[in-house]
Design an enzyme around this catalytic site. Sequence first.
Site, PDB file in Angstrom:
ATOM      1  N   TYR A 133      40.790  40.405  38.963  1.00  0.00           N
ATOM      2  CA  TYR A 133      41.437  39.601  38.203  1.00  0.00           C
ATOM      3  C   TYR A 133      41.930  38.613  39.086  1.00  0.00           C
ATOM      4  CZ  TYR A 133      42.631  43.767  35.102  1.00  0.00           C
ATOM      5  OH  TYR A 133      42.355  44.793  34.369  1.00  0.00           O
ATOM      6  N   LYS A 188      42.680  47.973  41.259  1.00  0.00           N
ATOM      7  CA  LYS A 188      41.497  48.594  40.668  1.00  0.00           C
ATOM      8  C   LYS A 188      40.422  48.157  41.869  1.00  0.00           C
ATOM      9  CE  LYS A 188      42.709  48.319  35.935  1.00  0.00           C
ATOM     10  NZ  LYS A 188      43.833  47.042  35.984  1.00  0.00           N
ATOM     11  N   ASP A 216      50.080  45.796  36.012  1.00  0.00           N
ATOM     12  CA  ASP A 216      48.805  46.195  36.264  1.00  0.00           C
ATOM     13  C   ASP A 216      47.964  45.167  36.628  1.00  0.00           C
ATOM     14  OD1 ASP A 216      46.484  48.337  34.862  1.00  0.00           O
ATOM     15  OD2 ASP A 216      45.983  46.397  34.625  1.00  0.00           O
ATOM     16  N   HIS A 253      37.306  51.043  38.452  1.00  0.00           N
ATOM     17  CA  HIS A 253      37.493  50.058  37.263  1.00  0.00           C
ATOM     18  C   HIS A 253      36.477  50.409  36.518  1.00  0.00           C
ATOM     19  CE1 HIS A 253      39.140  45.649  36.532  1.00  0.00           C
ATOM     20  NE2 HIS A 253      38.791  46.199  35.330  1.00  0.00           N
TER      21      HIS A 253
END
Length: 353
Positions: free
Chosen positions: A75, A104, A70, A137
Amino acid sequence: MNKVNVSNFKLSNGDEIPALGYGTWLGVSEKSSGADQPAEEFGFDFDGTDIPKLLDALSYAIDIGYRHIDTAHFYRVEPEIGQVVQEKINEGVVRREDLFITTKVWQHYHRAADVEVSLRASLHRLGLDHVNLVLMHWPMSISQEGVDEKIDYLETWRGFEEVLKKGLTKAIGVSNFNIEQMKRLLANCNVPPAVNQIEVNLNLSQTYLVGYCQANEVVVVAYSPFGTMVPSRATLNSPEPKLDNPAMLAIGRKYGKTVTQVTLRYLYQRGIVSIPKTVTKSRVLENASIFDFQLDDEDVATLAQFDNGFRTVRPLFWQPYENYPFDVVPGQKHVDIPIAMRKWKNGANGDIV
């Protein structure tokens, strides 16, 4: 080398999603002039210190049997994640079709046409021609300048349906959607979301939302599955259970398992996917070693009593924005969105668009 055998859940599109994945969010470092200041008052910076440890742990995770990864544009580590995936494929450890990879779309890509822009950029950074799942997201649409763009998430969802048609992803879903938003989306979509990724842990069971999603064939994926149980997430006055909670320790001893394994098993028995994050190899193995025991009804009832609605993730700087999905905490003074939440480049050196 120890190996793990992770069970799967079925998605509405017929594909399977591993019930436990490797989460790749490293978090943020807090900047403060005073130790007692609440986090929302002093801002955040992305903390990439542990990226090398993350990549080493991810490589190990794939070696021992993890197949679910994930990640997200936000990120910052998509380029490195892609490198590890390619290395494992080249080594013959896995084939691409063995892996379930999620990314996302962030808040400033909420116009329908921009969803494809965002996903294609993620695919480029990951070195892939498709992902298995792409999520919205957050339901809010916020520009890089911090302006509330007030784009309806139904418009954004049209963009998700388009990237699905184009084969850029095998499934589409959402994250951080509340019950009202889920109901509205399901009533106004052509393709229903396969997943809603939300915070679920012992303190925040989200029973109604989880039940609604599952009744409508939407798989729930739990982020922050340990809540404030682990020391790195604990805050002043955060509730039990902690790792030394007597009731949790007793259940763990009963099954020969750790407190965190009991927690993840509880979520699994609720039909929920978990994506715990760790850069420690021993915990990578520990987290996935939960499929060889069954909590009995008495222990399930004991664990359910920890539910008190406490949120570990509560970004108060987003409260004024349209479609903020959580209950609003009254009396909060205005706080600007931290720049780290609005503008960034990807990769360990912060130099990849």
